[in-house]
Design a protein around this motif. Structure first.
Motif, PDB file in Angstrom:
ATOM      1  N   TRP A  68       0.872  -1.170   0.000  1.00 19.41           N
ATOM      2  CA  TRP A  68       0.000   0.000   0.000  1.00 19.41           C
ATOM      3  C   TRP A  68       0.905   1.215   0.000  1.00 19.41           C
ATOM      4  O   TRP A  68       1.841   1.298   0.796  1.00 19.41           O
ATOM      5  N   ILE A  69       0.651   2.160  -0.878  1.00 19.26           N
ATOM      6  CA  ILE A  69       1.485   3.352  -1.029  1.00 19.26           C
ATOM      7  C   ILE A  69       0.632   4.603  -0.833  1.00 19.26           C
ATOM      8  O   ILE A  69      -0.430   4.737  -1.450  1.00 19.26           O
ATOM      9  N   ALA A  70       1.127   5.513   0.004  1.00 23.81           N
ATOM     10  CA  ALA A  70       0.561   6.860   0.080  1.00 23.81           C
ATOM     11  C   ALA A  70       1.607   7.786  -0.534  1.00 23.81           C
ATOM     12  O   ALA A  70       2.756   7.814  -0.078  1.00 23.81           O
ATOM     13  N   PHE A  80       5.006   9.734 -10.985  1.00 25.54           N
ATOM     14  CA  PHE A  80       4.940   8.451 -10.274  1.00 25.54           C
ATOM     15  C   PHE A  80       4.416   7.352 -11.192  1.00 25.54           C
ATOM     16  O   PHE A  80       4.955   6.247 -11.212  1.00 25.54           O
ATOM     17  N   ARG A  81       3.383   7.647 -11.958  1.00 25.86           N
ATOM     18  CA  ARG A  81       2.810   6.633 -12.850  1.00 25.86           C
ATOM     19  C   ARG A  81       3.827   6.189 -13.903  1.00 25.86           C
ATOM     20  O   ARG A  81       3.914   5.007 -14.217  1.00 25.86           O
ATOM     21  N   GLU A  82       4.594   7.112 -14.436  1.00 22.27           N
ATOM     22  CA  GLU A  82       5.653   6.754 -15.386  1.00 22.27           C
ATOM     23  C   GLU A  82       6.714   5.896 -14.699  1.00 22.27           C
ATOM     24  O   GLU A  82       7.183   4.907 -15.261  1.00 22.27           O
ATOM     25  N   TYR A  83       7.098   6.293 -13.497  1.00 24.62           N
ATOM     26  CA  TYR A  83       8.080   5.539 -12.707  1.00 24.62           C
ATOM     27  C   TYR A  83       7.583   4.111 -12.472  1.00 24.62           C
ATOM     28  O   TYR A  83       8.306   3.141 -12.698  1.00 24.62           O
ATOM     29  N   PHE A 126       8.622   9.902  -3.969  1.00 26.39           N
ATOM     30  CA  PHE A 126       7.227   9.525  -4.170  1.00 26.39           C
ATOM     31  C   PHE A 126       6.536   9.063  -2.889  1.00 26.39           C
ATOM     32  O   PHE A 126       5.325   9.183  -2.761  1.00 26.39           O
ATOM     33  N   LEU A 127       7.262   8.520  -1.968  1.00 27.08           N
ATOM     34  CA  LEU A 127       6.674   7.796  -0.845  1.00 27.08           C
ATOM     35  C   LEU A 127       6.491   8.656   0.396  1.00 27.08           C
ATOM     36  O   LEU A 127       7.440   9.227   0.924  1.00 27.08           O
ATOM     37  N   SER A 128       5.249   8.742   0.875  1.00 35.44           N
ATOM     38  CA  SER A 128       4.954   9.370   2.155  1.00 35.44           C
ATOM     39  C   SER A 128       4.958   8.294   3.235  1.00 35.44           C
ATOM     40  O   SER A 128       5.606   8.424   4.261  1.00 35.44           O
ATOM     41  N   ARG A 129       4.213   7.220   2.962  1.00 34.08           N
ATOM     42  CA  ARG A 129       4.163   6.078   3.878  1.00 34.08           C
ATOM     43  C   ARG A 129       3.747   4.849   3.091  1.00 34.08           C
ATOM     44  O   ARG A 129       3.211   4.957   1.988  1.00 34.08           O
TER      45      ARG A 129
END
Length: 151
Positions: A68-70, A80-83, A126-129
């Motif tokens: 799960w990514i926030a 992010f979607r391209e990554y 990209f990652l918050s949590r």
């Protein structure tokens, strides 16, 4: 799309290498009629691709995890979607509702591979949590389609 089209798609989903002759025999059509229907279904987008179902364990990718990514508040979602599309570890990435931004399915060689995956997302901002769930076994699963560079 009629019932015969659905049956043809079902045969191809189970075995993308099924012969036109065997599919035709099963649905009561000639080889040329089956071929024409497959061409039409592909052109209409009902058949998006014909692929192979690879065994991740035999490709030395035994770890299946769901992450799960926030996204971080400053993260560019398009970037992010391209990554995500370019990451070989990612088998699936879904934009979801609720407290998370995305649900990602990954295959890795080891648990350290999960850590490396998360560290790379952090490095890119990209990652918050995140929350990671490791699958112990799979009762039902779809095809595993390895990406170039994964194995």
């Amino acid at each position: 799309m009629d019932e015969i089209d659905r049956k043809i798609i079902g045969f191809l989903a189970r075995d993308a290498r099924a012969s036109l002759s065997s599919i035709g025999s099963a649905v009561g059509l000639s080889v040329s009629a089956v071929n024409e229907r497959i061409r039409r279904l592909t052109a209409a987008g009902a058949i998006r691709r014909t692929t192979v179902d690879a065994d991740p364990h035999l490709l030395d990718l035994p770890i299946l995890a769901f992450v799960w990514i926030a996204l971080a508040p400053q993260a560019d979602e398009a970037a992010f979607r391209e990554y995500a599309a370019a990451q070989v570890a990612i088998a699936e990435c879904h934009h979801v509702t609720g407290p998370w931004s995305y649900l990602i399915k990954i295959h890795t060689k080891s648990l350290a591979g999960i850590e490396d995956f998360l560290a790379d997302m952090k490095k890119h901002g990209f990652l918050s949590r995140s929350e990671t769930i490791i699958a112990l076994s799979s009762v039902v699963q779809g095809p595993f389609i390895p990406k170039e560079g994964m194995v």
